[in-house]
Motif scaffolding. Structure first.
Motif, PDB file in Angstrom:
ATOM      1  N   ASP A 101      -9.602  -9.220   9.727  1.00  0.00           N
ATOM      2  CA  ASP A 101      -9.412 -10.620   9.344  1.00  0.00           C
ATOM      3  C   ASP A 101      -8.009 -10.706   8.765  1.00  0.00           C
ATOM      4  O   ASP A 101      -7.267  -9.717   8.762  1.00  0.00           O
ATOM      5  CB  ASP A 101     -10.495 -11.084   8.339  1.00  0.00           C
ATOM      6  N   SER A 102      -7.637 -11.884   8.284  1.00  0.00           N
ATOM      7  CA  SER A 102      -6.259 -12.071   7.822  1.00  0.00           C
ATOM      8  C   SER A 102      -5.926 -11.212   6.612  1.00  0.00           C
ATOM      9  O   SER A 102      -4.746 -11.022   6.294  1.00  0.00           O
ATOM     10  CB  SER A 102      -6.014 -13.546   7.495  1.00  0.00           C
ATOM     11  N   SER A 103      -6.941 -10.665   5.942  1.00  0.00           N
ATOM     12  CA  SER A 103      -6.720  -9.828   4.760  1.00  0.00           C
ATOM     13  C   SER A 103      -6.921  -8.344   5.037  1.00  0.00           C
ATOM     14  O   SER A 103      -6.817  -7.529   4.106  1.00  0.00           O
ATOM     15  CB  SER A 103      -7.654 -10.259   3.618  1.00  0.00           C
ATOM     16  N   HIS A 104      -7.238  -7.990   6.263  1.00  0.00           N
ATOM     17  CA  HIS A 104      -7.441  -6.584   6.641  1.00  0.00           C
ATOM     18  C   HIS A 104      -6.879  -6.400   8.057  1.00  0.00           C
ATOM     19  O   HIS A 104      -7.574  -6.675   9.044  1.00  0.00           O
ATOM     20  CB  HIS A 104      -8.916  -6.191   6.616  1.00  0.00           C
ATOM     21  N   ARG A 105      -5.653  -5.910   8.153  1.00  0.00           N
ATOM     22  CA  ARG A 105      -5.050  -5.806   9.481  1.00  0.00           C
ATOM     23  C   ARG A 105      -3.788  -4.957   9.443  1.00  0.00           C
ATOM     24  O   ARG A 105      -3.180  -4.740   8.395  1.00  0.00           O
ATOM     25  CB  ARG A 105      -4.681  -7.191  10.011  1.00  0.00           C
ATOM     26  N   TYR A 106      -3.408  -4.473  10.631  1.00  0.00           N
ATOM     27  CA  TYR A 106      -2.088  -3.925  10.880  1.00  0.00           C
ATOM     28  C   TYR A 106      -1.369  -4.864  11.855  1.00  0.00           C
ATOM     29  O   TYR A 106      -1.983  -5.676  12.544  1.00  0.00           O
ATOM     30  CB  TYR A 106      -2.150  -2.545  11.532  1.00  0.00           C
ATOM     31  N   GLY A 107      -0.076  -4.681  11.921  1.00  0.00           N
ATOM     32  CA  GLY A 107       0.729  -5.379  12.920  1.00  0.00           C
ATOM     33  C   GLY A 107       2.109  -4.767  12.925  1.00  0.00           C
ATOM     34  O   GLY A 107       2.435  -3.910  12.097  1.00  0.00           O
ATOM     35  N   PHE A 108       2.917  -5.171  13.884  1.00  0.00           N
ATOM     36  CA  PHE A 108       4.328  -4.819  13.786  1.00  0.00           C
ATOM     37  C   PHE A 108       5.162  -6.071  13.933  1.00  0.00           C
ATOM     38  O   PHE A 108       4.755  -7.054  14.537  1.00  0.00           O
ATOM     39  CB  PHE A 108       4.739  -3.716  14.767  1.00  0.00           C
ATOM     40  N   ILE A 119       6.000  -1.415  10.834  1.00  0.00           N
ATOM     41  CA  ILE A 119       4.546  -1.529  10.823  1.00  0.00           C
ATOM     42  C   ILE A 119       4.150  -2.199   9.519  1.00  0.00           C
ATOM     43  O   ILE A 119       4.515  -1.738   8.434  1.00  0.00           O
ATOM     44  CB  ILE A 119       3.862  -0.157  10.938  1.00  0.00           C
ATOM     45  N   GLU A 120       3.419  -3.288   9.657  1.00  0.00           N
ATOM     46  CA  GLU A 120       2.968  -4.038   8.488  1.00  0.00           C
ATOM     47  C   GLU A 120       1.484  -3.785   8.271  1.00  0.00           C
ATOM     48  O   GLU A 120       0.698  -3.743   9.217  1.00  0.00           O
ATOM     49  CB  GLU A 120       3.204  -5.535   8.691  1.00  0.00           C
ATOM     50  N   LYS A 121       1.100  -3.628   7.014  1.00  0.00           N
ATOM     51  CA  LYS A 121      -0.296  -3.445   6.643  1.00  0.00           C
ATOM     52  C   LYS A 121      -0.671  -4.509   5.622  1.00  0.00           C
ATOM     53  O   LYS A 121       0.076  -4.773   4.683  1.00  0.00           O
ATOM     54  CB  LYS A 121      -0.500  -2.040   6.059  1.00  0.00           C
ATOM     55  N   VAL A 122      -1.848  -5.100   5.822  1.00  0.00           N
ATOM     56  CA  VAL A 122      -2.338  -6.108   4.878  1.00  0.00           C
ATOM     57  C   VAL A 122      -3.756  -5.745   4.473  1.00  0.00           C
ATOM     58  O   VAL A 122      -4.635  -5.570   5.322  1.00  0.00           O
ATOM     59  CB  VAL A 122      -2.313  -7.525   5.487  1.00  0.00           C
ATOM     60  N   THR A 123      -3.961  -5.590   3.184  1.00  0.00           N
ATOM     61  CA  THR A 123      -5.288  -5.409   2.595  1.00  0.00           C
ATOM     62  C   THR A 123      -5.357  -6.324   1.378  1.00  0.00           C
ATOM     63  O   THR A 123      -4.338  -6.898   0.966  1.00  0.00           O
ATOM     64  CB  THR A 123      -5.544  -3.949   2.172  1.00  0.00           C
ATOM     65  N   GLY A 166       2.573  -5.366   3.042  1.00  0.00           N
ATOM     66  CA  GLY A 166       3.968  -4.990   3.188  1.00  0.00           C
ATOM     67  C   GLY A 166       4.171  -3.996   4.304  1.00  0.00           C
ATOM     68  O   GLY A 166       3.243  -3.624   5.025  1.00  0.00           O
ATOM     69  N   ASP A 167       5.405  -3.549   4.453  1.00  0.00           N
ATOM     70  CA  ASP A 167       5.769  -2.611   5.509  1.00  0.00           C
ATOM     71  C   ASP A 167       5.505  -1.183   5.050  1.00  0.00           C
ATOM     72  O   ASP A 167       5.829  -0.807   3.919  1.00  0.00           O
ATOM     73  CB  ASP A 167       7.237  -2.771   5.872  1.00  0.00           C
ATOM     74  N   ILE A 168       4.908  -0.391   5.939  1.00  0.00           N
ATOM     75  CA  ILE A 168       4.579   0.994   5.596  1.00  0.00           C
ATOM     76  C   ILE A 168       5.371   2.004   6.426  1.00  0.00           C
ATOM     77  O   ILE A 168       5.365   3.199   6.121  1.00  0.00           O
ATOM     78  CB  ILE A 168       3.066   1.260   5.748  1.00  0.00           C
TER      79      ILE A 168
END
Length: 216
Positions: free
Chosen positions: A108-115, A124-128, A133-135
């Motif tokens: 969901d919008s609060s649990h995801r990866y993306g680039f 690579i962006e991580k959202v929890t 932020g970027d990891i």
């Protein structure tokens, strides 16, 4: 003489059989296609828009859109949040703008990866719920007007990203909050630079099968 020839033939066949067993992979698994879409039917069937529905459309056999306001995004996802290990292939072309984005392991919008790609860097962006932020990051060239084939391999906590067959980044999320399941998605966003226009095509998601345990 005939028996000698038969013996030599048997030895040769045995030699090639042993080499095949020793030097080729012992386990060859059939890969399952979990999802595919080329948008040639003019529809984005199987996709769910998460935000910015007015900006996303299928046009000329591609899915994406044009966004004119600053700091605006449009997201659309497909597949199952129960997907774990997979290969995500997609073609991307940006015609305007600075930011280029893709989503994977999306719960969901609060649990995801993306680039996201900007200023010559892929991040690579991580959202929890506790972090956004970027990891990881690496240099990349992504020129507007050029179609690139992007590949994301999400296997366990390891993430690899390729552009046109070249590995750009190889990162393993060793944190306790690594996201191990989720579907795939596309994103068009502007950030501080508008307008942004990005289109996506030839989506294929392939399962990475688990290797069976080695017999004792």
């Amino acid at each position: 003489m005939f028996n000698i020839k038969k013996s030599l033939l048997f030895i040769l066949l045995l030699y090639f059989t042993i080499n095949i067993v020793l030097f080729f992979p012992k386990n060859i698994f059939a890969q399952t296609v979990l999802f595919s879409d080329n948008f040639n039917d003019g529809f984005a069937d199987g996709w769910t828009v998460m935000s910015g529905s007015s900006y996303l459309t299928v046009n000329n056999g591609r899915y994406g859109g044009v966004i004119t306001p600053n700091f605006t995004i449009a997201d659309s996802v497909a597949g199952s949040t129960s997907w774990s290990n997979y290969i995500y292939d997609i073609d991307m072309i940006a015609l305007q703008g600075e930011d280029k984005n893709l989503l994977f392991r999306f719960q969901d919008s609060s649990h995801r990866y993306g680039f996201h790609i900007s200023s010559g860097s892929l991040k690579i962006e991580k959202v929890t719920p506790t972090f956004a932020g970027d990891i990881a990051w690496a240099p990349i060239s992504f020129t507007n007007g050029t179609t690139y084939h992007m590949k994301v391999i999400a296997n366990g906590s390891n993430i690899k990203i390729f552009q046109d067959g070249n590995e750009i980044i190889d990162y393993t999320d060793t944190s306790d909050t690594a996201i191990l399941q989720g579907n795939i998605g596309i994103r068009v966003g502007t950030g501080a630079v508008a307008p942004s226009e990005v289109w996506f095509d030839n989506v294929v998601v392939t399962e990475i099968p688990e290797a069976p345990p080695t017999p004792l």
